[in-house]
Design a protein around this motif. Structure first.
Motif, mmCIF file in Angstrom:
data_model
loop_
_atom_site.group_PDB
_atom_site.id
_atom_site.type_symbol
_atom_site.label_atom_id
_atom_site.label_comp_id
_atom_site.label_asym_id
_atom_site.label_seq_id
_atom_site.Cartn_x
_atom_site.Cartn_y
_atom_site.Cartn_z
ATOM 1 N N ASP A 103 49.992 76.424 15.342
ATOM 2 C CA ASP A 103 51.273 77.047 15.965
ATOM 3 C C ASP A 103 51.703 77.951 14.927
ATOM 4 N N ALA A 104 52.611 79.009 15.354
ATOM 5 C CA ALA A 104 53.199 80.051 14.662
ATOM 6 C C ALA A 104 53.597 79.390 13.184
ATOM 7 N N GLY A 105 53.188 79.891 12.050
ATOM 8 C CA GLY A 105 53.754 79.563 10.858
ATOM 9 C C GLY A 105 52.616 78.465 10.279
ATOM 10 N N SER A 106 52.017 78.226 10.701
ATOM 11 C CA SER A 106 50.916 76.784 10.239
ATOM 12 C C SER A 106 49.994 77.430 8.974
ATOM 13 N N ALA A 107 49.982 78.787 8.935
ATOM 14 C CA ALA A 107 49.209 79.501 7.872
ATOM 15 C C ALA A 107 49.956 79.971 6.957
ATOM 16 N N GLN A 108 51.266 79.897 7.077
ATOM 17 C CA GLN A 108 52.288 80.727 6.196
ATOM 18 C C GLN A 108 53.222 80.013 5.492
ATOM 19 N N ASP A 109 53.730 78.904 6.055
ATOM 20 C CA ASP A 109 54.774 77.982 5.649
ATOM 21 C C ASP A 109 54.083 76.684 4.770
ATOM 22 N N GLY A 110 54.184 77.008 3.352
ATOM 23 C CA GLY A 110 53.521 76.081 2.601
ATOM 24 C C GLY A 110 53.894 74.652 2.624
ATOM 25 N N GLN A 111 55.120 74.490 2.915
ATOM 26 C CA GLN A 111 55.878 72.875 2.965
ATOM 27 C C GLN A 111 55.243 72.541 4.336
ATOM 28 N N ARG A 112 55.328 73.020 5.554
ATOM 29 C CA ARG A 112 55.580 72.433 6.826
ATOM 30 C C ARG A 112 54.102 72.764 7.491
#
Length: 706
Positions: A139-148
């Motif tokens: 899902d969008a952000g899974s490869a960018q957001d280091g916490q979630r």
């Protein structure tokens, strides 16, 4: 990276727990199972537990066999699956251990959720009070957001720094972990069709060499990204230069002047002193300063030619001068007030912009957290809901209300609603301020024009006091023309000087960018790159020879630096595909073409050599390989046991590499014995799968994990 243990648990309609537990050692792990035992079920569940099921061909539990999510057979009795979960314990190069927990089938939790448990959750049952966090994937952000984001977390856990790439549309994207893991995890169905097969498509071409370049950590791979960025910067400089040069040309020619010394394209030796603006007189060019000087002289001559006849001051003229002066003073006051108001509004605008950035950051974080809740996490299980810092887990108290107050802190949805309202309100305030600033700037321009107009009127009135009544109309008209011309040239001088200064700055930037591009382009590969490429080529050919490749002379194989793929006489080495007529001719022939018969298995030998050589050269030359390889049924196309034995021996004796080989060995004990002949019994771990890998779990096995 190293796997410690895989555990899969299934709850059936008979209220019993089923599943399997597979331990791993740090070296070679041979998972031996018959073709119907569930060996592929084990492999797919392992890949799924890492979130890498796109390598298999789909996302979510659609990549898994029905035995893990629908029904399975046990001793002739069909069992219906109510829920199922997979756990994978893994360790990074720094010795940190985490356990991944991901549902396969659940009524309450989405498969996009992965719980990360810190610690040896599977192999050390004595541990308690383990910290955990929830992450999401696919899902969008899974490869960018280091916490979630799970993939961003895993990237950090593995100590990797995945580079940015340019996709086929020229947009910036990322080298995703799934692409890298395609060179580590080779499943049976499609994994043996290419040197690095099953790379998910993310709109980027040439992914095989990109993945190989990253694993070897070639400087040229990073330089390609830098080169693309520099070329984009150079294109922007060329575009900006063209705009300024065109603006100078149009502005000058509109004043019936000409310009020289400004080229249409950037020049590294651009000199502002050589830019010349002037008025063309026949074949000669009158310099700009001379043009201005001539205008001043013309004005002086007009004034001197006027016959000045002093007359008594007219009372009406004096009164009008005073009125105009008062109006100028009034306008100057308004000018000051308007300018001050613009500065105040611009200051407030900057503060609101900072506030909006903070609000949008908090809103994004809360929406990502809501995504975790949507995928099945209990909101009260999240760290912020427990009143704990996500980083250090210390208690936090960010509520300003009294402890005795009955007021309750806002829920996640209330937070999002509140932040969203703040976002809208701040944007509305920004929009209002921007309108006010534009209005005030327009008003200021009007005031400035009025001031200029009344100053000119005042100047004329003061001249009228000293002038005669016999002023020639031609002189007045000539003075107006000269004044307008002087005003135009003054504005042109300011405008062109600004453009010339900008061109000078662009010339310096253009020269610097060209130098950087030349430095990167001069050598496509650094000496360090050549060391790695030569080491990789050497290892590849050494292994191909060791594994019994015989479709061509190994010494004649060349690994091309540009693609990092093996070639023979400029043709990429691949499996030989026979045409229908060739197959028919072969069937009717009594002789056997050894090369044709061996080409399919030889291509698999090349794949073995390629993937193992990537690790060996990365390990020896300082690359990015995580140190893990999974081969599912590597003995394809009637592979000889001798080749299989050499490959297993290589994996068992390669230091620092954890390898997992899942194979049936033709369900033949002699084939298995021949395959491991000569291997030190301590150099590998053998896991013999039962007739069916999914078995009933004993109570202790379940309690040690759940």
């Amino acid at each position: 990276m190293k796997f410690n243990q895989l555990f899969v648990t299934l709850s059936a309609t008979d209220n019993q727990d089923y599943g399997y537990r597979i331990p791993f050692s740090s070296g070679l792990n041979i998972i031996r199972g018959d073709n119907s035992s569930g060996k592929s079920t084990f492999v797919n569940s392992l890949i799924y537990s890492l979130g890498m099921e796109e390598i298999i061909g789909s996302k979510g539990n659609a990549a898994l066999p029905y035995a893990l999510k629908d029904r399975f057979d046990l001793d002739g009795v069909e069992k219906r699956v109510v829920s199922s979960t997979v756990y994978l314990e893994l360790e990074n190069k720094n010795g940190k251990v985490i356990t991944l927990k991901r549902v396969i089938k659940s009524e309450s939790t989405d498969t996009k959720l992965i719980q990360i448990i810190e610690g040896a959750y599977l192999t050390d049952p004595s541990l308690s009070n383990l910290r955990s966090q929830y992450t999401f994937l696919h899902d969008a952000g899974s490869a960018q957001d280091g916490q979630r984001g799970f993939f961003a977390y895993l990237e950090q856990f593995l100590g990797l720094e995945l580079p940015s790439l340019s996709d086929n549309k020229g947009k910036e994207t990322k080298l995703y972990l799934q692409s890298v893991f395609s060179a580590l995890l080779v499943e049976q169905k499609r994994g043996w069709t290419d040197y690095i097969a099953n790379i998910p498509y993310y709109g980027v071409s040439g992914m095989r060499e990109k993945v190989a370049s990253f694993l070897l950590d070639l400087d040229s791979f990073r330089n390609t990204k830098k080169l693309n960025e520099l070329q984009s910067q150079r294109a922007r400089v060329i575009s900006e230069w063209s705009e300024f040069a065109t603006e100078i040309k149009i502005s000058v020619e509109n004043r019936y002047l000409s310009v020289s010394g400004v080229s249409k394209t950037p020049s590294v030796d651009f000199d502002p002193k050589l830019v010349s603006i002037g008025e063309r007189v026949g074949v000669e060019i009158k310099p700009f300063e001379q043009v201005k000087s001539d205008l001043r002289q013309e004005m002086l001559e007009v004034i001197q030619s006027e016959k000045l006849q002093l007359s008594d001051d007219s009372p009406d003229l004096v009164t009008k001068i005073e009125t105009v002066q008062d109006r100028i003073d009034e306008l100057l006051l308004m000018q000051s007030m308007c300018g001050s108001q613009i500065k105040i509004n611009e200051s407030q605008l900057g503060q609101y912009i900072e506030s909006l950035e903070s609000i949008e950051k908090d809103l994004k974080a809360n929406k990502l957290t809501r995504k975790l809740v949507k995928f099945g996490v209990d909101e009260f299980e999240l760290d912020f809901a427990k009143g704990k810092c996500h980083t250090c887990m210390n208690p936090i108290d960010d509520i300003l209300i009294s402890p005795d107050s009955v007021a309750m802190p806002m829920s996640l949805e209330e937070n999002i609603t509140h932040l969203d309202n703040q976002n809208k309100m701040t944007k509305s305030l920004l929009e209002g301020l921007e309108i006010n600033i534009e209005r005030d700037k327009g008003q200021l321009l009007t005031i400035n024009r009025e001031v200029l107009k009344f100053r000119k009127e005042l100047l004329s009135l003061k001249r009228d006091i000293k002038s005669t009544n016999n002023i020639k109309e031609a002189d007045v008209r000539k003075k107006i023309v000269i004044e307008n011309r002087q005003s135009d040239l003054s504005k042109l001088e300011v405008k062109t000087q600004g453009c010339i200064d900008a061109l000078a700055a662009l010339a310096v930037k253009y020269k610097s960018i060209n130098g950087d591009i030349a430095a990167l382009s001069k050598y496509s590969f650094t000496q360090n790159d050549w060391n790695k490429i030569n080491a990789f080529s050497h290892e590849f050919k050494l292994l191909a020879s060791k594994f019994g490749y015989r479709s061509a002379e190994v010494s004649e194989i060349e690994v091309k630096a540009g693609t990092l793929l093996p070639y023979l006489k400029d043709l990429e080495l691949r499996e030989q595909i026979e045409t229908p007529s060739e197959i028919k001719g072969k069937q009717s022939s009594s002789t056997t073409d050894i090369k044709s018969d061996s080409s399919a298995s030889d291509f698999v030998r090349l794949i073995w050599s390629y993937l193992i050589a990537l690790y060996k050269s990365s390990s020896s030359e300082g690359g990015n390989h995580p140190g893990l390889i999974l081969f599912d049924e590597p003995a394809q196309h009637s592979m000889s046991t001798k080749s299989m034995n050499k490959m297993l021996d290589t994996l068992a004796t390669t230091r620092g590499l954890q390898s997992i080989v899942a194979a049936s060995f033709d369900e033949n004990e002699e084939t298995f014995s021949s395959s491991i002949a000569g291997l030190n019994v301590d150099s590998f771990k053998l896991v013999r799968l039962p007739r069916k890998v999914i078995r009933r779990l004993d109570v202790d096995s379940v309690n040690n994990t759940v």
